[in-house]
Design a protein around this motif. Structure first.
Motif, short mmCIF file in Angstrom:
data_model
loop_
_atom_site.label_atom_id
_atom_site.label_comp_id
_atom_site.label_asym_id
_atom_site.label_seq_id
_atom_site.Cartn_x
_atom_site.Cartn_y
_atom_site.Cartn_z
N PRO A 69 20.55 95.62 112.36
CA PRO A 69 19.17 95.14 112.33
C PRO A 69 18.21 96.26 112.73
O PRO A 69 18.59 97.15 113.50
CB PRO A 69 19.15 94.02 113.38
N GLN A 70 17.00 96.22 112.21
CA GLN A 70 16.01 97.25 112.57
C GLN A 70 15.84 97.26 114.08
O GLN A 70 15.58 96.23 114.71
CB GLN A 70 14.67 96.97 111.89
N SER A 128 14.79 92.48 113.91
CA SER A 128 15.13 91.46 112.91
C SER A 128 16.46 90.83 113.23
O SER A 128 17.21 91.29 114.04
CB SER A 128 15.15 92.07 111.52
#
Length: 128
Positions: A69-70, A128
């Motif tokens: 995830p970012q 995210s």
């Protein structure tokens, strides 16, 4: 490896301005290197602390974002241990904690002679 190099080549400061390259990438892991040039040195000829930190920060970015995830850094701490005596630096990440929304990495920075130059801890937040 090619996938990581292509994606992170968009980090222009690390890749273009400083010349950092990814040499290894894996699950929550990265190793990156920097060939020391006069552009990385301070007035005394030592490697500028900002160049060392940029190498560690980029290594964190690759380790925490590649197929993950970012993630962005929230806090960072750098401990300068010794002067770089060689002509290149390598930063290697170690995942310390991978939580649901945060993570913690340790980054060791060494020169090619094996001298420890810095140890960096970076905590990240998953967006995210």
């Amino acid at each position: 490896m090619e996938e990581a190099q292509e994606f992170f080549s968009k980090d222009f400061f690390a890749t273009k301005a400083t010349g950092i390259i990814i040499t290894e990438v894996g699950d929550h892991y990265a190793r990156c290197s920097l060939t020391i040039t006069r552009d990385h040195q301070n007035a005394y000829g030592g490697v500028m602390g900002g160049a060392i930190f940029t190498l560690a920060d980029y290594t964190f970015a690759v380790a925490s974002n590649f197929r993950q995830p970012q993630t962005v850094s929230v806090t960072s701490q750098i401990n300068f241990i010794g002067r770089a005596k060689g002509s290149s630096l390598t930063a290697e990440s170690q995942l310390i904690k991978d939580g649901r929304t945060t993570c913690l990495y340790g980054i060791n920075v060494t020169d090619e002679l094996g001298n420890r130059v810095a140890f960096v801890t970076i905590s990240g937040m998953k967006l995210s």
